[in-house]
Design a protein around this motif. Structure first.
Motif, PDB file in Angstrom:
ATOM      1  N   THR A   1       0.912  -1.221   0.020  1.00  0.00           N
ATOM      2  CA  THR A   1      -0.092  -0.083  -0.061  1.00  0.00           C
ATOM      3  C   THR A   1       0.948   1.054  -0.006  1.00  0.00           C
ATOM      4  O   THR A   1       1.869   1.083   0.875  1.00  0.00           O
ATOM      5  CB  THR A   1      -0.915   0.031   1.257  1.00  0.00           C
TER       6      THR A   1
ATOM      7  N   ARG B   1       1.327   6.512   3.783  1.00  0.00           N
ATOM      8  CA  ARG B   1       0.148   7.571   3.967  1.00  0.00           C
ATOM      9  C   ARG B   1       0.385   9.101   3.392  1.00  0.00           C
ATOM     10  O   ARG B   1       1.731   9.544   3.417  1.00  0.00           O
ATOM     11  CB  ARG B   1       0.119   7.704   5.583  1.00  0.00           C
TER      12      ARG B   1
ATOM     13  N   VAL C   1      -2.184   9.273  -2.117  1.00  0.00           N
ATOM     14  CA  VAL C   1      -3.382   8.990  -2.630  1.00  0.00           C
ATOM     15  C   VAL C   1      -3.497   8.191  -4.109  1.00  0.00           C
ATOM     16  O   VAL C   1      -2.952   8.856  -4.989  1.00  0.00           O
ATOM     17  CB  VAL C   1      -4.320   9.851  -2.350  1.00  0.00           C
TER      18      VAL C   1
ATOM     19  N   SER D   1      -8.901   8.968  -5.911  1.00  0.00           N
ATOM     20  CA  SER D   1      -9.921   9.493  -5.165  1.00  0.00           C
ATOM     21  C   SER D   1     -11.334   9.455  -5.501  1.00  0.00           C
ATOM     22  O   SER D   1     -11.751  10.141  -6.692  1.00  0.00           O
ATOM     23  CB  SER D   1      -9.717  11.203  -4.984  1.00  0.00           C
TER      24      SER D   1
ATOM     25  N   ARG E   1     -10.034  -3.335   4.317  1.00  0.00           N
ATOM     26  CA  ARG E   1      -9.596  -2.207   4.748  1.00  0.00           C
ATOM     27  C   ARG E   1      -8.662  -2.472   5.754  1.00  0.00           C
ATOM     28  O   ARG E   1      -7.786  -1.648   6.165  1.00  0.00           O
ATOM     29  CB  ARG E   1     -10.819  -1.572   5.502  1.00  0.00           C
TER      30      ARG E   1
ATOM     31  N   THR F   1      -4.018  -2.682   5.350  1.00  0.00           N
ATOM     32  CA  THR F   1      -3.337  -1.549   5.199  1.00  0.00           C
ATOM     33  C   THR F   1      -1.667  -1.236   4.572  1.00  0.00           C
ATOM     34  O   THR F   1      -1.224  -0.568   4.120  1.00  0.00           O
ATOM     35  CB  THR F   1      -3.360  -0.734   6.437  1.00  0.00           C
TER      36      THR F   1
ATOM     37  N   THR G   1     -14.159   0.933  -3.661  1.00  0.00           N
ATOM     38  CA  THR G   1     -13.991   1.970  -2.890  1.00  0.00           C
ATOM     39  C   THR G   1     -13.138   1.717  -1.377  1.00  0.00           C
ATOM     40  O   THR G   1     -12.096   2.390  -1.180  1.00  0.00           O
ATOM     41  CB  THR G   1     -15.417   2.539  -2.333  1.00  0.00           C
ATOM     42  N   ALA G   2     -13.425   0.383  -0.885  1.00  0.00           N
ATOM     43  CA  ALA G   2     -12.798   0.220   0.089  1.00  0.00           C
ATOM     44  C   ALA G   2     -11.289  -0.275  -0.118  1.00  0.00           C
ATOM     45  O   ALA G   2     -10.546   0.175   0.591  1.00  0.00           O
ATOM     46  CB  ALA G   2     -13.491  -1.261   0.705  1.00  0.00           C
TER      47      ALA G   2
ATOM     48  N   SER H   1      -9.364   3.156  -0.656  1.00  0.00           N
ATOM     49  CA  SER H   1      -9.295   3.872   0.633  1.00  0.00           C
ATOM     50  C   SER H   1      -8.060   3.428   1.312  1.00  0.00           C
ATOM     51  O   SER H   1      -7.354   4.111   2.164  1.00  0.00           O
ATOM     52  CB  SER H   1     -10.499   3.453   1.572  1.00  0.00           C
ATOM     53  N   VAL H   2      -7.479   2.050   1.156  1.00  0.00           N
ATOM     54  CA  VAL H   2      -6.285   1.724   1.718  1.00  0.00           C
ATOM     55  C   VAL H   2      -4.905   1.781   0.688  1.00  0.00           C
ATOM     56  O   VAL H   2      -3.880   1.168   1.065  1.00  0.00           O
ATOM     57  CB  VAL H   2      -6.284   0.315   2.382  1.00  0.00           C
TER      58      VAL H   2
ATOM     59  N   GLU I   1      -6.934   2.670  -8.371  1.00  0.00           N
ATOM     60  CA  GLU I   1      -8.097   2.448  -8.769  1.00  0.00           C
ATOM     61  C   GLU I   1      -8.294   1.442  -9.869  1.00  0.00           C
ATOM     62  O   GLU I   1      -9.227   0.531  -9.942  1.00  0.00           O
ATOM     63  CB  GLU I   1      -8.990   3.629  -8.944  1.00  0.00           C
TER      64      GLU I   1
END
Length: 292
Positions: A181, A184, A187, A190, A224, A227, A264-265, A268-269, A273
């Protein structure tokens, strides 16, 4: 007697068995495009990813030119190419097949430990494992292994040995490439807010809304929780499992909406896409094919 008649004979025999074929020149690569098709000037073949209007009678556009039409294969535009050809290639996806191309002994050993037995064709350096069922192609899915199916060609090296098995989920999962992943703050995508699953999109589902929502939320929690790594593979597994619960429903069951929530889940991590959508689509498709 030159090799060309034999190459064409093999091509015609494969075409008669509904396997789309094309000629390869020295170096195991397709012949180049004609001047009218060079650099995409023609717009591309209608069956390519970016579908165009090209209907060139020559074997342009590599795998997209593969055909089962004996009149095309023996046409005046193709015959000169066959005289120069050194091998025959085929389009696995067009024949409803997937080839796991294993390039070395280590990759072969991995496949024997991991994948279901199927038809095997020896290659110069490794093996082709052939399964019934088509999927997206992807190179370097793991060390020494490529997936050749849609939008790729494979060299014809003979019929192989062994009973051909149905395309397993373990192979489909290989196209999910993300291993970690992003850190942090990085992204991957989105996504805008999307409507969640409810009975309005599942008028033909035999399950209660509580049953579906409970299973979906558990699956989203699993995604989720990944991570650090594996969220894409987890999304594939969740999509496959949830879709399998609806194979006996008259439908519609709103699987597209369920898929959007899983995507989407995953995003989010940190899953890109594109990878998330590919993993979820493959998972939903795998459940349907398994039930067929």
């Amino acid at each position: 007697m030159t090799v060309t008649p034999e190459v064409l004979r093999v091509a015609l025999a494969l075409a008669a068995a509904s396997v789309p074929v094309l000629p390869l020149r020295r170096g195991k690569v397709p012949f180049g495009n004609c001047p009218s098709c060079k650099d995409g000037a023609c717009g591309g073949r209608p069956n390519m990813k970016c579908a165009g209007t090209c209907r060139c009678p020559a074997p342009c556009h590599a795998w997209a030119a593969a055909t089962t039409d004996p009149h095309v294969l023996s046409s005046p535009m193709w015959l000169p190419v066959w005289r120069e050809a050194v091998a025959v290639a085929y389009h696995p996806g067009g024949a409803g097949l997937t080839v796991v191309d294993l390039d070395d002994a280590a990759a072969v050993a991995w496949a024997r430990e991991t994948l279901p037995a199927t038809r095997i064709v020896p290659t110069t350096r490794g093996e082709h494992w052939i399964y019934r069922g088509a999927m997206p192609s992807s190179n370097a899915v793991r060390p020494g292994a490529d997936i050749k199916s849609r939008m790729q060609y494979a060299r014809w090296l003979g019929p192989g040995v062994g009973r051909m098995a149905a395309l397993p989920s373990a192979v489909r999962a290989l196209v999910v490439k993300e291993d970690t992943t992003p850190a942090r703050g990085e992204v991957a995508s989105s996504l805008p807010a999307r409507a969640s699953w409810d009975r309005t999109v599942a008028t033909g589902c035999r399950h209660t809304e509580s049953y579906v929502r409970t299973g979906l939320e558990r699956g989203l929690t699993l995604v989720r929780a990944r991570t650090e790594s594996g969220a894409g593979s987890q999304a594939f597994g969740v999509a496959r499992f949830l879709a399998a619960q609806h194979t006996a429903c008259p439908g519609p069951c709103g699987l597209a909406a369920i898929g959007e929530e899983i995507v989407t889940a995953a995003v989010s991590v940190g899953v890109p896409e594109t990878y998330a959508r590919r993993a979820v689509a493959n998972g939903l498709e795998a459940a349907v094919e398994r039930a067929a």
